[in-house]
Design an enzyme around this catalytic site. Structure first.
Site, PDB file in Angstrom:
ATOM      1  N   ILE A   1       0.828  -1.205   0.000  1.00  0.00           N
ATOM      2  CA  ILE A   1       0.000   0.000   0.000  1.00  0.00           C
ATOM      3  C   ILE A   1       0.865   1.259   0.000  1.00  0.00           C
ATOM      4  O   ILE A   1       1.965   1.275   0.550  1.00  0.00           O
ATOM      5  CB  ILE A   1      -0.979  -0.003   1.204  1.00  0.00           C
ATOM      6  CG1 ILE A   1      -1.975   1.156   1.094  1.00  0.00           C
ATOM      7  CG2 ILE A   1      -0.241  -0.031   2.525  1.00  0.00           C
ATOM      8  CD1 ILE A   1      -3.162   1.064   2.034  1.00  0.00           C
ATOM      9  N   CYS A   2       0.349   2.280  -0.654  1.00  0.00           N
ATOM     10  CA  CYS A   2       0.917   3.623  -0.655  1.00  0.00           C
ATOM     11  C   CYS A   2       2.284   3.651  -1.342  1.00  0.00           C
ATOM     12  O   CYS A   2       2.392   3.364  -2.519  1.00  0.00           O
ATOM     13  CB  CYS A   2       0.961   4.154   0.777  1.00  0.00           C
ATOM     14  SG  CYS A   2       1.067   5.942   0.914  1.00  0.00           S
ATOM     15  N   HIS A   3       3.358   3.968  -0.616  1.00  0.00           N
ATOM     16  CA  HIS A   3       4.703   4.028  -1.177  1.00  0.00           C
ATOM     17  C   HIS A   3       5.407   2.667  -1.190  1.00  0.00           C
ATOM     18  O   HIS A   3       6.508   2.540  -1.716  1.00  0.00           O
ATOM     19  CB  HIS A   3       5.567   5.015  -0.379  1.00  0.00           C
ATOM     20  CG  HIS A   3       5.211   6.452  -0.612  1.00  0.00           C
ATOM     21  ND1 HIS A   3       4.129   7.050  -0.020  1.00  0.00           N
ATOM     22  CD2 HIS A   3       5.799   7.401  -1.377  1.00  0.00           C
ATOM     23  CE1 HIS A   3       4.058   8.308  -0.403  1.00  0.00           C
ATOM     24  NE2 HIS A   3       5.062   8.545  -1.232  1.00  0.00           N
TER      25      HIS A   3
END
Length: 182
Positions: A105-107
């Site tokens: 998730i995300c970065h």
């Protein structure tokens, strides 16, 4: 199921660690915090220090084969530190080579870019990773959750903390399917 959560000693976004962790625990599975060093990991609420969490296993002393899946929480610093650690990159790559599911998730996909496992895959992330993913041979999409089954394993990705509910539901379902198939 035994699920690895890979983090660097500092920089993990707390909610991206705690919400998936809780989802795994609530589903009756075993979450395991794996890091590059023994001790504790420092979580953050964006840029502010938050809680610390005890490390269960250290990369290099544990193998992907002892887990049913891998969760890569985000935060800007966490995947940036992980991608500089050869053992962490190798650990993540091993899940792909062994056909085990991975959720990021995300970065967090930065670690996967470094592991050279996004080529030919479709995934999402925080928007600033779009160019990195494309340059690594992946296709970036702006979706709440993307499940990619290109290759021997599933890759489940999400963009940001607002996507956590859908992310947790998706990766738990895909991890369970992978476990049943074995």
């Amino acid at each position: 199921m035994r699920i690895a959560f890979l983090t660097a000693p500092e920089g993990v976004e707390q909610i991206e660690l705690t919400e998936p962790w809780r989802a795994v625990s609530d589903a009756g599975h075993e979450p395991v915090l794996v890091s590059t060093k023994a001790g504790e990991v420092q979580a953050f609420h964006h840029l502010d220090k938050a809680d610390t969490f005890p490390v269960d296993e250290v990369v290099g002393e544990v193998s992907a084969g002892s887990f049913d899946g891998l969760v890569l929480p985000g935060g800007v610093a966490n995947p940036d530190f992980l991608r500089l650690d050869k053992r962490a990159v190798s650990f993540a790559r091993d899940f792909f080579e062994q056909g085990r599911p991975v959720a990021a998730i995300c970065h967090a996909p930065w670690t996967l870019v470094e592991a050279d496992v996004v080529r030919g895959r479709v995934l999402t992330s925080w928007p600033s990773l779009r160019t990195d993913i494309r340059n690594a041979g992946g296709e970036w999409v702006d979706e709440q959750v993307k499940i990619c089954d290109h290759g021997p394993n599933k890759l489940i990705t999400s963009r940001k903390p607002d996507d956590l509910k859908a992310f947790c539901e998706a990766f738990l379902e895909e991890f369970a399917k992978a476990k049943e198939a074995v």
